[in-house]
Scaffold this motif. Structure first.
Motif, PDB file in Angstrom:
ATOM      1  N   PHE A  76       9.242  60.658  66.458  1.00  0.00           N
ATOM      2  CA  PHE A  76       9.231  59.708  67.563  1.00  0.00           C
ATOM      3  C   PHE A  76      10.538  58.921  67.561  1.00  0.00           C
ATOM      4  O   PHE A  76      11.221  58.813  66.547  1.00  0.00           O
ATOM      5  N   ARG A  77      10.863  58.339  68.700  1.00  0.00           N
ATOM      6  CA  ARG A  77      12.011  57.448  68.817  1.00  0.00           C
ATOM      7  C   ARG A  77      11.542  56.047  69.163  1.00  0.00           C
ATOM      8  O   ARG A  77      10.598  55.878  69.943  1.00  0.00           O
ATOM      9  N   VAL A  78      12.199  55.043  68.612  1.00  0.00           N
ATOM     10  CA  VAL A  78      11.959  53.672  69.056  1.00  0.00           C
ATOM     11  C   VAL A  78      12.405  53.580  70.509  1.00  0.00           C
ATOM     12  O   VAL A  78      13.538  53.954  70.855  1.00  0.00           O
ATOM     13  N   ALA A  79      11.529  53.107  71.367  1.00  0.00           N
ATOM     14  CA  ALA A  79      11.816  53.126  72.803  1.00  0.00           C
ATOM     15  C   ALA A  79      13.098  52.377  73.140  1.00  0.00           C
ATOM     16  O   ALA A  79      13.914  52.865  73.939  1.00  0.00           O
ATOM     17  N   ARG A  80      13.290  51.207  72.554  1.00  0.00           N
ATOM     18  CA  ARG A  80      14.495  50.428  72.890  1.00  0.00           C
ATOM     19  C   ARG A  80      15.758  51.217  72.568  1.00  0.00           C
ATOM     20  O   ARG A  80      16.717  51.246  73.362  1.00  0.00           O
ATOM     21  N   HIS A  81      15.799  51.851  71.399  1.00  0.00           N
ATOM     22  CA  HIS A  81      16.992  52.607  71.014  1.00  0.00           C
ATOM     23  C   HIS A  81      17.231  53.762  71.984  1.00  0.00           C
ATOM     24  O   HIS A  81      18.383  54.064  72.335  1.00  0.00           O
ATOM     25  N   ALA A  82      16.149  54.406  72.404  1.00  0.00           N
ATOM     26  CA  ALA A  82      16.288  55.507  73.358  1.00  0.00           C
ATOM     27  C   ALA A  82      16.841  55.020  74.691  1.00  0.00           C
ATOM     28  O   ALA A  82      17.706  55.672  75.298  1.00  0.00           O
ATOM     29  N   PHE A  83      16.377  53.876  75.158  1.00  0.00           N
ATOM     30  CA  PHE A  83      16.854  53.337  76.432  1.00  0.00           C
ATOM     31  C   PHE A  83      18.351  53.034  76.365  1.00  0.00           C
ATOM     32  O   PHE A  83      19.084  53.247  77.330  1.00  0.00           O
ATOM     33  N   ALA A 230      16.076  46.136  79.733  1.00  0.00           N
ATOM     34  CA  ALA A 230      16.620  47.489  79.613  1.00  0.00           C
ATOM     35  C   ALA A 230      17.311  47.910  80.904  1.00  0.00           C
ATOM     36  O   ALA A 230      18.404  48.502  80.882  1.00  0.00           O
ATOM     37  N   ALA A 231      16.688  47.593  82.044  1.00  0.00           N
ATOM     38  CA  ALA A 231      17.272  47.963  83.333  1.00  0.00           C
ATOM     39  C   ALA A 231      18.580  47.218  83.588  1.00  0.00           C
ATOM     40  O   ALA A 231      19.595  47.813  83.966  1.00  0.00           O
ATOM     41  N   ILE A 232      18.567  45.911  83.356  1.00  0.00           N
ATOM     42  CA  ILE A 232      19.746  45.093  83.635  1.00  0.00           C
ATOM     43  C   ILE A 232      20.923  45.498  82.754  1.00  0.00           C
ATOM     44  O   ILE A 232      22.089  45.471  83.183  1.00  0.00           O
ATOM     45  N   HIS A 237      26.242  50.368  79.329  1.00  0.00           N
ATOM     46  CA  HIS A 237      26.247  51.595  78.533  1.00  0.00           C
ATOM     47  C   HIS A 237      26.726  52.792  79.334  1.00  0.00           C
ATOM     48  O   HIS A 237      26.629  53.932  78.873  1.00  0.00           O
ATOM     49  N   ALA A 238      27.238  52.550  80.532  1.00  0.00           N
ATOM     50  CA  ALA A 238      27.662  53.641  81.408  1.00  0.00           C
ATOM     51  C   ALA A 238      28.862  54.380  80.817  1.00  0.00           C
ATOM     52  O   ALA A 238      29.675  53.809  80.078  1.00  0.00           O
ATOM     53  N   THR A 239      28.944  55.659  81.139  1.00  0.00           N
ATOM     54  CA  THR A 239      30.080  56.485  80.738  1.00  0.00           C
ATOM     55  C   THR A 239      30.626  57.192  81.969  1.00  0.00           C
ATOM     56  O   THR A 239      30.050  57.101  83.063  1.00  0.00           O
ATOM     57  N   ALA A 240      31.707  57.928  81.780  1.00  0.00           N
ATOM     58  CA  ALA A 240      32.289  58.678  82.894  1.00  0.00           C
ATOM     59  C   ALA A 240      31.326  59.746  83.407  1.00  0.00           C
ATOM     60  O   ALA A 240      31.388  60.135  84.578  1.00  0.00           O
ATOM     61  N   LEU A 241      30.432  60.199  82.545  1.00  0.00           N
ATOM     62  CA  LEU A 241      29.500  61.250  82.928  1.00  0.00           C
ATOM     63  C   LEU A 241      28.148  60.721  83.387  1.00  0.00           C
ATOM     64  O   LEU A 241      27.358  61.464  83.988  1.00  0.00           O
ATOM     65  N   ASP A 242      27.864  59.461  83.095  1.00  0.00           N
ATOM     66  CA  ASP A 242      26.547  58.906  83.428  1.00  0.00           C
ATOM     67  C   ASP A 242      26.694  57.422  83.726  1.00  0.00           C
ATOM     68  O   ASP A 242      26.955  56.629  82.818  1.00  0.00           O
ATOM     69  N   ASP A 243      26.523  57.061  84.987  1.00  0.00           N
ATOM     70  CA  ASP A 243      26.662  55.649  85.357  1.00  0.00           C
ATOM     71  C   ASP A 243      25.399  54.844  85.056  1.00  0.00           C
ATOM     72  O   ASP A 243      25.338  53.643  85.308  1.00  0.00           O
ATOM     73  N   ARG A 244      24.392  55.492  84.535  1.00  0.00           N
ATOM     74  CA  ARG A 244      23.126  54.893  84.103  1.00  0.00           C
ATOM     75  C   ARG A 244      22.277  54.337  85.257  1.00  0.00           C
ATOM     76  O   ARG A 244      21.313  53.616  85.016  1.00  0.00           O
ATOM     77  N   ASP A 323      19.807  46.174  73.490  1.00  0.00           N
ATOM     78  CA  ASP A 323      20.138  46.467  74.885  1.00  0.00           C
ATOM     79  C   ASP A 323      21.470  45.827  75.271  1.00  0.00           C
ATOM     80  O   ASP A 323      22.288  46.442  75.966  1.00  0.00           O
ATOM     81  N   PHE A 324      21.681  44.590  74.815  1.00  0.00           N
ATOM     82  CA  PHE A 324      22.916  43.872  75.126  1.00  0.00           C
ATOM     83  C   PHE A 324      23.877  43.833  73.948  1.00  0.00           C
ATOM     84  O   PHE A 324      25.093  43.897  74.137  1.00  0.00           O
TER      85      PHE A 324
END
Length: 369
Positions: A76-83, A230-232, A237-244, A323-324
């Protein structure tokens, strides 16, 4: 807070969790009762009975050592870390709504007899030290200049405004009073996204040492507030490949879905189970549904207020969140934290006028820079 070990053998592994007489990440300067592990064992027992698919298996408990042995959720993954990594889970919102519906309904006045409810509340009354700690770190500490509080550079002005905001502090005090006095059900007491572990198909709720009989809206608000955080935080955490953008949208949909699955599940449980509360010769099924609907309206209002309080606590109080904290660019982190603080303030102050979870999400979206 605790010492946690994985013990591995040729065929299997287990998790050993031991409560230390202080908070581990702070040290011996903050003593903390080892008895918290006993309350976790009791809460886990209740969760295993009413929602076994969402609670880890308890293999052993040793009171003298303040020690729990549990199944190893290593896959399992800790949800916060996955987000933070941009990963989401398709069933998490439904699972958490179902867990909360069952965990709260089956420990409430709507299901238990009066003697059983009083006995269960008494069984957790000794967890008062952790309750007092929650009251301080969630509803009081963030609004003063406390030693362990921390403010991200660039946010000094908004934090000063919040700490001088009489309406906000009065709202926080009102939520503190609800937390102290509204003994509705056995609550987890610290149900943030770091207390949830998930895979694509399964979800487990861990770390219930803060459990006591309190307001239903507190667990819901903690989870909703952390999903909002998590949403805010996603643009940081955006990257060139994923703006999140999709991850942020998923977190907001998950918040809405948690409430929908909880409220539907709670209503169905109350309709399907006979109980002492609803005497069969007095209450029709329609009567019962109306009473539960009004109760859920109250839980929703509490949830919105608690969500705001928990968001503020995670930004300017003790114990911030990954998250922050993992956002490397400090100006970006500060900007997103300001978004969270503005949202949280409105949720707290306007909680009685927030008519739906979609309205809460609209407030969040309106407060973006």
């Amino acid at each position: 807070m605790n010492a946690v070990y994985r013990l591995e053998g040729p065929a299997a592994s287990i998790i050993v969790k031991q409560a230390l007489p202080y908070i581990r990440v702070i040290g011996e300067s903050w003593p903390f009762p080892v008895s918290r592990i006993a309350f976790e064992a009791r809460a886990l027992g209740h969760h295993r009975r009413v929602a076994p698919q969402f609670a880890p298996e308890l293999l052993h408990y040793d009171e003298s050592l303040g020690l729990l042995v549990m199944e190893d959720l290593r896959h399992f993954r800790v949800a916060r870390h996955a987000f933070v990594e941009g990963r989401t889970f398709p069933h998490l919102a439904r699972h958490m709504g179902e867990f909360l519906a069952r965990a709260l309904y089956f420990t409430s006045d709507f299901y238990l007899t009066t003697p059983d409810k009083k006995a269960l509340a008494a069984d957790f009354a000794g967890n008062s030290h952790l309750c007092q700690t929650t009251e301080d770190v969630v509803f009081t500490g963030p609004y003063g200049d406390r030693v362990l509080n921390r403010v991200t550079p660039g946010n000094e002005a908004i934090v000063a405004e919040l700490r001088d905001d009489g309406d906000l502090k009065q709202a926080a005090a009102a939520m503190k009073l609800l937390f102290r006095s509204k003994a509705e059900a056995l609550i987890h007491g610290d149900l943030h996204t770091g207390s949830i572990m998930a895979t694509e198909d399964e979800t487990r709720v861990i770390d219930s040492e803060w459990a006591f009989h309190g307001p239903m809206g507190f667990d819901l608000g903690a989870l909703i507030g952390n999903l909002f955080l998590a949403a805010i935080s996603q643009p940081g955490h955006a990257t060139a490949l994923d703006d999140r953008t999709e991850t942020a949208s998923w977190a907001l949909r998950a918040a809405a879905d948690v409430w929908a699955h909880f409220s539907d599940g709670f209503q169905h449980l109350a309709s399907d189970h006979e109980s002492e509360f609803f005497a069969s010769d007095v209450f029709s099924r329609i009567d019962r549904q109306a009473v539960i609907a009004r109760h859920l309206d109250s839980v929703f209002t509490d949830m919105i207020g608690f969500a705001g309080a928990k968001m503020i606590r995670r930004i300017i109080g003790i114990s911030h969140v990954e998250d922050f904290e993992t956002i490397v660019d400090i100006p970006t982190r500060a900007r997103l934290e300001r978004h969270a603080l503005r949202t949280a303030r409105r949720l707290l102050i306007e909680r009685q006028n927030v008519s739906s979870i979609q309205k809460a999400i609209e407030i969040l979206q309106m407060e973006a820079d």
